[in-house]
Design a protein around this motif. Structure first.
Motif, mmCIF file in Angstrom:
data_model
loop_
_atom_site.group_PDB
_atom_site.id
_atom_site.type_symbol
_atom_site.label_atom_id
_atom_site.label_comp_id
_atom_site.label_asym_id
_atom_site.label_seq_id
_atom_site.Cartn_x
_atom_site.Cartn_y
_atom_site.Cartn_z
ATOM 1 N N THR A 106 2.462 -27.288 56.534
ATOM 2 C CA THR A 106 0.945 -27.558 57.282
ATOM 3 C C THR A 106 1.058 -28.772 58.217
ATOM 4 O OG1 THR A 106 0.186 -25.958 55.769
ATOM 5 C CG2 THR A 106 -1.515 -27.947 56.946
ATOM 6 N N ASP A 107 1.842 -29.726 57.714
ATOM 7 C CA ASP A 107 1.600 -31.635 58.573
ATOM 8 C C ASP A 107 2.108 -30.557 60.088
ATOM 9 O OD1 ASP A 107 0.629 -32.345 56.364
ATOM 10 O OD2 ASP A 107 2.415 -33.524 55.779
ATOM 11 N N GLU A 108 3.317 -30.272 60.225
ATOM 12 C CA GLU A 108 4.184 -29.970 61.114
ATOM 13 C C GLU A 108 3.358 -28.940 62.374
ATOM 14 O OE1 GLU A 108 9.065 -29.709 60.919
ATOM 15 O OE2 GLU A 108 7.506 -27.882 59.373
ATOM 16 N N ILE A 109 2.747 -27.816 61.799
ATOM 17 C CA ILE A 109 1.646 -27.209 62.456
ATOM 18 C C ILE A 109 -0.181 -27.684 63.003
ATOM 19 C CG2 ILE A 109 -0.080 -25.232 62.870
ATOM 20 C CD1 ILE A 109 1.636 -23.872 60.884
ATOM 21 N N ILE A 110 -0.352 -28.880 61.816
ATOM 22 C CA ILE A 110 -0.851 -29.097 62.509
ATOM 23 C C ILE A 110 -0.887 -30.479 63.507
ATOM 24 C CG2 ILE A 110 -3.225 -31.797 61.533
ATOM 25 C CD1 ILE A 110 -2.952 -30.656 58.553
ATOM 26 N N SER A 111 0.210 -30.967 63.599
ATOM 27 C CA SER A 111 0.220 -31.786 64.442
ATOM 28 C C SER A 111 0.380 -31.177 65.525
ATOM 29 C CB SER A 111 2.071 -32.935 63.849
ATOM 30 O OG SER A 111 2.400 -33.800 65.686
ATOM 31 N N MET A 112 1.495 -30.399 65.856
ATOM 32 C CA MET A 112 1.416 -29.726 66.804
ATOM 33 C C MET A 112 0.243 -28.912 67.509
ATOM 34 S SD MET A 112 4.686 -26.866 65.604
ATOM 35 C CE MET A 112 5.095 -26.265 66.789
ATOM 36 N N CYS A 113 -0.373 -28.940 66.839
ATOM 37 C CA CYS A 113 -1.830 -28.196 67.621
ATOM 38 C C CYS A 113 -2.711 -29.625 67.615
ATOM 39 C CB CYS A 113 -2.326 -27.152 66.643
ATOM 40 S SG CYS A 113 -1.184 -25.533 66.504
ATOM 41 N N GLY A 114 -2.402 -30.420 67.694
ATOM 42 C CA GLY A 114 -3.812 -31.260 67.543
ATOM 43 C C GLY A 114 -4.423 -31.586 67.132
ATOM 44 N N PHE A 115 -4.325 -31.317 65.829
ATOM 45 C CA PHE A 115 -5.654 -31.957 64.138
ATOM 46 C C PHE A 115 -4.858 -32.784 64.493
ATOM 47 C CE2 PHE A 115 -5.906 -26.479 64.988
ATOM 48 C CZ PHE A 115 -6.635 -26.400 64.599
ATOM 49 N N ARG A 116 -6.989 -33.332 63.560
ATOM 50 C CA ARG A 116 -6.620 -34.704 63.128
ATOM 51 C C ARG A 116 -5.714 -34.932 61.718
ATOM 52 N NH1 ARG A 116 -8.095 -38.932 66.769
ATOM 53 N NH2 ARG A 116 -9.319 -38.277 68.475
ATOM 54 N N ASN A 117 -6.965 -33.779 61.153
ATOM 55 C CA ASN A 117 -6.296 -33.508 59.948
ATOM 56 C C ASN A 117 -6.345 -31.994 59.048
ATOM 57 O OD1 ASN A 117 -8.497 -33.481 59.033
ATOM 58 N ND2 ASN A 117 -9.216 -35.459 59.821
ATOM 59 N N SER A 118 -5.938 -32.143 58.313
ATOM 60 C CA SER A 118 -5.885 -30.848 57.561
ATOM 61 C C SER A 118 -7.112 -30.249 57.440
ATOM 62 C CB SER A 118 -5.347 -31.187 55.942
ATOM 63 O OG SER A 118 -5.977 -31.170 54.806
ATOM 64 N N ALA A 119 -8.473 -30.533 56.923
ATOM 65 C CA ALA A 119 -9.605 -30.842 56.912
ATOM 66 C C ALA A 119 -10.277 -29.516 58.516
ATOM 67 C CB ALA A 119 -11.078 -32.081 56.786
ATOM 68 N N TYR A 128 -8.627 -29.099 60.311
ATOM 69 C CA TYR A 128 -7.221 -27.512 61.139
ATOM 70 C C TYR A 128 -8.308 -26.525 60.277
ATOM 71 C CZ TYR A 128 -2.993 -24.124 60.062
ATOM 72 O OH TYR A 128 -2.635 -23.863 59.621
ATOM 73 N N ILE A 129 -8.120 -26.252 58.847
ATOM 74 C CA ILE A 129 -8.998 -25.245 57.973
ATOM 75 C C ILE A 129 -10.142 -24.688 59.015
ATOM 76 C CG2 ILE A 129 -9.516 -25.128 55.726
ATOM 77 C CD1 ILE A 129 -8.068 -26.238 54.768
ATOM 78 N N SER A 130 -11.522 -25.909 59.031
ATOM 79 C CA SER A 130 -12.122 -25.304 59.653
ATOM 80 C C SER A 130 -12.263 -24.682 60.766
ATOM 81 C CB SER A 130 -13.473 -27.138 59.617
ATOM 82 O OG SER A 130 -14.187 -26.862 60.537
ATOM 83 N N ALA A 131 -11.560 -25.393 61.946
ATOM 84 C CA ALA A 131 -11.346 -24.952 63.420
ATOM 85 C C ALA A 131 -10.800 -23.165 62.804
ATOM 86 C CB ALA A 131 -10.298 -25.613 64.037
ATOM 87 N N PHE A 132 -9.867 -23.249 62.182
ATOM 88 C CA PHE A 132 -8.838 -21.822 61.661
ATOM 89 C C PHE A 132 -9.910 -20.784 61.323
ATOM 90 C CE2 PHE A 132 -6.211 -18.537 60.310
ATOM 91 C CZ PHE A 132 -4.900 -19.236 61.165
ATOM 92 N N LYS A 133 -11.293 -21.255 59.961
ATOM 93 C CA LYS A 133 -11.526 -20.544 59.593
ATOM 94 C C LYS A 133 -12.764 -19.914 60.627
ATOM 95 C CE LYS A 133 -14.016 -19.926 55.278
ATOM 96 N NZ LYS A 133 -14.328 -20.142 53.829
ATOM 97 N N PHE A 134 -13.643 -20.677 61.567
ATOM 98 C CA PHE A 134 -14.624 -20.640 62.561
ATOM 99 C C PHE A 134 -14.013 -19.698 63.012
ATOM 100 C CE2 PHE A 134 -16.796 -21.960 66.531
ATOM 101 C CZ PHE A 134 -17.893 -21.396 66.171
ATOM 102 N N SER A 135 -12.591 -19.322 63.222
ATOM 103 C CA SER A 135 -12.147 -19.198 64.532
ATOM 104 C C SER A 135 -11.890 -17.505 64.742
ATOM 105 C CB SER A 135 -10.815 -19.479 65.071
ATOM 106 O OG SER A 135 -11.547 -21.063 65.657
ATOM 107 N N PHE A 136 -10.671 -17.188 63.343
ATOM 108 C CA PHE A 136 -10.828 -16.271 62.210
ATOM 109 C C PHE A 136 -11.544 -15.581 60.819
ATOM 110 C CE2 PHE A 136 -6.972 -18.064 64.932
ATOM 111 C CZ PHE A 136 -7.566 -17.727 65.635
ATOM 112 N N GLY A 137 -12.022 -16.872 60.569
ATOM 113 C CA GLY A 137 -13.252 -15.660 59.898
ATOM 114 C C GLY A 137 -12.058 -16.053 58.396
#
Length: 229
Positions: A186-199, A201-210
């Motif tokens: 999860t940390d690697e994906i967060i870093s590669m995608c440009g998210f600042r933190n896991s919160a 990441y989860i918020s953007a993913f859920k907003f985009s895909f439900g």
């Protein structure tokens, strides 16, 4: 695992009556034991059916999402090609997406062209991997003034809406990584995608895909196991 439990419980149910008689239980005690076993079997069957149904839904949803992301990649690859004319783009898109209604229709105006090119370029070069990539950075990335950018993409005059768009691109890239590289943490994906933190990441993913990244990955892992079998 669930199937074994159900078989075991059913076997116990079938052996309950002779077992009770053999151990000297009264008829009332035997009936209580049988009722409890019947309840356990019913609960296990319901849980098993729900689990199968849920996994099927998750698998179908992730397969549909995979197809959508693949189609988007094809679309962006085509419209991002500066050499290809608009007529050629339309012909290629109709060939690739003939089962959809998303073929390009005629000439595009400047606003449409700008957004399509911007979207394709962002996904190709992925400047959003930098956590500091925001509205101002996007304007600079596209090589236009703030005034021109707002005229060409009026929906993103508000920096907050621009950030929502950038985060949706990050979430889309995260989904691709989850599908193509199941060994990434999860940390690697967060870093590669440009998210600042896991919160974020989860918020953007859920907003985009439900769904959350964890739910999405569980569906991906299920599809991967099915293909292996």
């Amino acid at each position: 695992m669930m199937k074994k439990r159900i078989v075991s419980s059913v076997s116990m149910l079938l052996l309950a009556t002779p077992f009770c008689y053999a151990n000297g239980y009264t008829l009332s005690d035997a009936n209580h034991i049988i009722v409890i076993l019947v309840f356990i079997v019913v609960v296990l069957i319901v849980m098993g059916a729900f689990s199968i149904h849920y996994n099927r839904i998750v698998s179908q949803r992730n397969e549909q999402l995979r197809r959508i992301l693949t189609a988007l990649d094809d679309y962006r690859a085509i419209v991002g090609d500066e050499v290809t004319s608009l007529d050629e783009q339309e012909k290629i898109l109709k060939d690739k997406l003939k089962k959809t209604r998303e073929a390009i229709e005629g000439q595009k105006d400047d606003k449409q062209n700008f957004f399509v090119k911007m979207d394709a370029r962002l996904n190709k070069e992925r400047p959003f991997a930098d956590p500091d990539f925001d509205h101002d950075a996007l304007v600079k990335f596209m090589g236009v003034t703030e005034e021109t950018f707002c005229k060409l993409v009026p929906r993103y005059k508000d920096p907050a809406r621009t950030l929502d768009y950038i985060n949706s691109l990050r979430a889309e890239y995260a989904a691709k990584l989850l599908m193509e590289h199941t060994d990434l943490s999860t940390d690697e994906i967060i870093s590669m995608c440009g998210f600042r933190n896991s919160a974020a990441y989860i918020s953007a993913f859920k907003f985009s895909f439900g769904i959350t990244p964890t739910e999405f990955q569980s569906g991906v892992n299920l599809m991967f196991k099915k293909k292996q079998n």
